[in-house]
Design an enzyme around this catalytic site. Sequence first.
Site, PDB file in Angstrom:
ATOM      1  N   CYS A 118     -11.004   3.117  -1.184  1.00 43.35           N
ATOM      2  CA  CYS A 118      -9.638   3.463  -0.809  1.00 43.35           C
ATOM      3  C   CYS A 118      -9.392   2.738   0.501  1.00 43.35           C
ATOM      4  O   CYS A 118     -10.210   2.816   1.426  1.00 43.35           O
ATOM      5  CB  CYS A 118      -9.489   4.970  -0.618  1.00 43.35           C
ATOM      6  SG  CYS A 118      -7.914   5.442   0.122  1.00 43.35           S
ATOM      7  N   ASP A 160       0.859  -1.192   0.000  1.00 41.82           N
ATOM      8  CA  ASP A 160       0.000   0.000   0.000  1.00 41.82           C
ATOM      9  C   ASP A 160       0.892   1.237   0.000  1.00 41.82           C
ATOM     10  O   ASP A 160       2.065   1.176   0.374  1.00 41.82           O
ATOM     11  CB  ASP A 160      -0.913   0.027   1.237  1.00 41.82           C
ATOM     12  CG  ASP A 160      -1.903   1.200   1.176  1.00 41.82           C
ATOM     13  OD1 ASP A 160      -2.733   1.233   0.250  1.00 41.82           O
ATOM     14  OD2 ASP A 160      -1.820   2.104   2.028  1.00 41.82           O
ATOM     15  N   SER A 161       0.313   2.361  -0.398  1.00 39.81           N
ATOM     16  CA  SER A 161       1.070   3.611  -0.371  1.00 39.81           C
ATOM     17  C   SER A 161       1.424   3.987   1.075  1.00 39.81           C
ATOM     18  O   SER A 161       2.385   4.714   1.298  1.00 39.81           O
ATOM     19  CB  SER A 161       0.248   4.730  -1.002  1.00 39.81           C
ATOM     20  OG  SER A 161      -0.968   4.885  -0.301  1.00 39.81           O
ATOM     21  N   CYS A 196      -4.178  -1.408  -2.449  1.00 44.97           N
ATOM     22  CA  CYS A 196      -4.290   0.039  -2.646  1.00 44.97           C
ATOM     23  C   CYS A 196      -5.082   0.224  -3.922  1.00 44.97           C
ATOM     24  O   CYS A 196      -4.686  -0.280  -4.988  1.00 44.97           O
ATOM     25  CB  CYS A 196      -2.881   0.629  -2.792  1.00 44.97           C
ATOM     26  SG  CYS A 196      -2.848   2.375  -3.202  1.00 44.97           S
ATOM     27  N   HIS A 230      -7.564   3.198   2.900  1.00 43.30           N
ATOM     28  CA  HIS A 230      -7.442   3.998   4.118  1.00 43.30           C
ATOM     29  C   HIS A 230      -8.797   4.252   4.791  1.00 43.30           C
ATOM     30  O   HIS A 230      -8.874   4.443   5.996  1.00 43.30           O
ATOM     31  CB  HIS A 230      -6.852   5.382   3.804  1.00 43.30           C
ATOM     32  CG  HIS A 230      -5.361   5.400   3.606  1.00 43.30           C
ATOM     33  ND1 HIS A 230      -4.729   4.721   2.605  1.00 43.30           N
ATOM     34  CD2 HIS A 230      -4.380   6.050   4.302  1.00 43.30           C
ATOM     35  CE1 HIS A 230      -3.424   4.954   2.674  1.00 43.30           C
ATOM     36  NE2 HIS A 230      -3.188   5.763   3.687  1.00 43.30           N
ATOM     37  N   GLU A 244      -3.217   9.807   7.418  1.00 45.86           N
ATOM     38  CA  GLU A 244      -1.747   9.712   7.437  1.00 45.86           C
ATOM     39  C   GLU A 244      -1.147  10.686   8.461  1.00 45.86           C
ATOM     40  O   GLU A 244      -0.042  10.485   8.944  1.00 45.86           O
ATOM     41  CB  GLU A 244      -1.164   9.998   6.043  1.00 45.86           C
ATOM     42  CG  GLU A 244      -1.477   8.923   4.995  1.00 45.86           C
ATOM     43  CD  GLU A 244      -0.591   7.682   5.104  1.00 45.86           C
ATOM     44  OE1 GLU A 244       0.568   7.807   5.510  1.00 45.86           O
ATOM     45  OE2 GLU A 244      -1.099   6.579   4.801  1.00 45.86           O
TER      46      GLU A 244
HETATM   47  N1  DGL Z   1      -4.844   3.560   0.190  1.00 40.32           N
HETATM   48  C1  DGL Z   1      -4.803   3.924  -1.145  1.00 40.32           C
HETATM   49  C2  DGL Z   1      -6.008   3.516  -1.929  1.00 40.32           C
HETATM   50  O1  DGL Z   1      -6.621   2.513  -1.608  1.00 40.32           O
HETATM   51  C3  DGL Z   1      -4.320   5.279  -1.563  1.00 40.32           C
HETATM   52  C4  DGL Z   1      -4.136   6.336  -0.582  1.00 40.32           C
HETATM   53  C5  DGL Z   1      -3.187   7.383  -1.114  1.00 40.32           C
HETATM   54  O2  DGL Z   1      -1.991   7.131  -1.019  1.00 40.32           O
HETATM   55  O3  DGL Z   1      -3.658   8.390  -1.632  1.00 40.32           O
HETATM   56  O4  DGL Z   1      -6.363   4.160  -2.878  1.00 40.32           O
END
Ligand code: DGL
Length: 281
Positions: free
Chosen positions: A199, A16-17, A79, A201, A165
């Site tokens: 997403c 993941d990012s 992600c 997150h 974050e």
């Molecule tokens: N968690 C990531 C996603 O599912 C991206 C979050 C990000 O780095 O902008 O899209």
Amino acid sequence: MTTTLPSAPGPIGVFDSGYGGLTILESIRRRLPGYDYLYLGDNARAPYGQRSFELIYEFTLHAVEELFRRGCHLVILACNTASAKALRSIQQRVLPVLDPERRVLGVIRPTVEVLDRLTGSGHVGVLATQGTVDSHSYRLEIEKLYGGGLSVTEIPAPLWVPLIENFEADGPGADYFVEKYIGRLLAADPKIDTIILGCTHYPLLLGKINRFLPEGVKAVPQGDLVAESLADYMTRHPEIDAKCTRGGCASFLTTENPGKFDAMASAFLGYEINSTKITLP
Ligand code: DGL
């Protein structure tokens, strides 16, 4: 990549990012606790959401190569932004050259596959990063699977990832932006009864999201959907299953400060994390 990749079985890679993929890892480990996992968060370069296609592709490819070098034969792009912008190119152009026996899977298809069972009204909303929304990956995948049978509205929620974050998910500022994006989505289509949290997150804001949803509208996190799809994949692909080690362990890599990662990841997962810092090209 010039180095030879290790052929011995290894952990399942989860990329993941940043922290978001932990929500996916958690669900996968609950469903498939016997395997070993290697999580990589590119926290130093997160968020990915508003970056260009080229950069997201490049960063994702570096991460996948790193996980392969560290022994993974199967990598999950946990992600949406990476799945939307890089998965297809990696599967179609990179793997055949790099190692046709290795696999990279994403999170969008497993989510879309069960949508018809989740929505009653046939109107679905997607909240995701700007990158995922711009790619229209959800719309395209939904049209591929259901034709015109489901109506889909995609809206970006660009500030949710930075809030998470930066450890602001529980703060009062988050309420404002949670209400704002949900309101925008439901104003665009008031018949929506199912909102995909597109997403990884976003489940970290689920408590708040649920508080702002009108009755009859539900938010769907992806973790359990991805985990179920992976379990099914493993039974259908014994040749990949055989290359995944089974020790029930998880290790964590981050491109940022490991102390910061450990604090956030431990708080979220509920057990102690000791991550290792790595540098991606
Ligand atoms: N968690 C990531 C996603 O599912 C991206 C979050 C990000 O780095 O902008 O899209």
